[in-house]
Design an enzyme around this catalytic site. Structure first.
Site, PDB file in Angstrom:
ATOM      1  N   LYS A 183      43.336  41.563  48.841  1.00  0.00           N
ATOM      2  CA  LYS A 183      42.508  42.030  48.706  1.00  0.00           C
ATOM      3  C   LYS A 183      42.544  43.411  49.669  1.00  0.00           C
ATOM      4  CE  LYS A 183      37.347  40.701  49.279  1.00  0.00           C
ATOM      5  NZ  LYS A 183      36.620  39.785  50.478  1.00  0.00           N
TER       6      LYS A 183
ATOM      7  N   HIS B 172      39.862  44.957  50.321  1.00  0.00           N
ATOM      8  CA  HIS B 172      38.409  45.562  50.591  1.00  0.00           C
ATOM      9  C   HIS B 172      37.992  44.605  52.001  1.00  0.00           C
ATOM     10  CE1 HIS B 172      36.942  44.263  47.417  1.00  0.00           C
ATOM     11  NE2 HIS B 172      36.673  43.982  48.488  1.00  0.00           N
TER      12      HIS B 172
END
Ligand code: OMP
Length: 215
Positions: free
Chosen positions: A103, A105
């Site tokens: 990921k 973010h």
């Protein structure tokens, strides 16, 4: 075979986690049995699974700092094991799992839970050819941690690339212990001794002769 191993086989058979029949494996081999850890799919079953792993870890004497459950099937195993290490043995150990997709973010990163630092004990479902577990070894390495060992439910005792089993090859290549709650030989012994599912014995023995390690 220890009592807890016989209990684990019976528990797995009862919930059809362990089944006999004809199954196609990831490796392409056609197997007369299959162990599907995804069927520990109720709270009570998962709690029991965690107790079996916790007991096996306790017996193994592997020294570790953090439990790692590889995505996806290792995740509930690691969490259930961490709970039972605490509930049964009073050991509060950090645990974590990896994402399949990193990921970029939010909290970011590949690892969720406790930091993957120090000596990691990998807990996973099954090792057949060893492909899946080698990928996990790379993740631990990339995070700068070390592998303390690997604990799986079933060692299928199948040959890797040579005469050794896939697990023996992993132990040799990475210099770490790989332990299991039960192995294929114990499943065979259980069927022979109990007489249950005995109609599958010819296929089971033929499979062992073709893909098993010499014992
Ligand atoms: P290898 O990567 O060949 O070691 O296979 C391990 C994976 O095969 C496991 O993580 C499972 O996804 C799957 N598997 C089982 O779950 N149970 C079995 O009895 C056999 C396999 C398999 O396909 O070999």
């Amino acid at each position: 075979m220890h009592d807890y191993q016989r209990e684990f086989i019976e528990f797995s058979l009862e919930h059809e986690v362990l089944r006999f029949g004809e199954f196609t494996l990831k490796s392409g081999r056609t197997s007369p049995y299959f162990f599907n850890a995804g069927l520990f799919n109720t709270g009570a079953r998962l709690a029991a699974l965690g107790r079996f792993y916790a007991a096996a870890i306790d017996r193994s004497d592997i020294d570790f700092d953090v439990l790692l459950g590889p995505a996806y099937k290792g995740i509930p195993i690691a969490s259930a094991t961490a709970v039972q290490l605490f509930e049964q043995l009073g050991r509060d150990v950090p645990w974590c799992f990896n994402r399949k997709e990193p990921k970029d973010h939010g909290e970011g990163g590949l690892i969720v839970g406790s930091p993957l630092q120090g000596r990691a004990l990998i807990v996973d479902d099954v090792i057949t050819a060893g492909t899946a577990i080698r990928e996990v070894m790379d993740i631990v390495d990339a995070e700068g941690a070390q592998v303390a060992g690997v604990m799986v439910a079933v060692d299928r005792q199948e040959r890797g690339t040579g005469e050794l089993s896939a697990i023996q090859e992993v132990e040799r290549d990475f210099g770490v212990p790989v332990v299991s709650i039960i192995d294929f030989g114990q499943i065979v012994t259980y069927v022979e001794e109990s007489g249950r599912h005995a109609e599958h014995l010819p296929a089971i023995r033929a499979y062992r002769d073709e893909f098993g390690i010499a014992s």
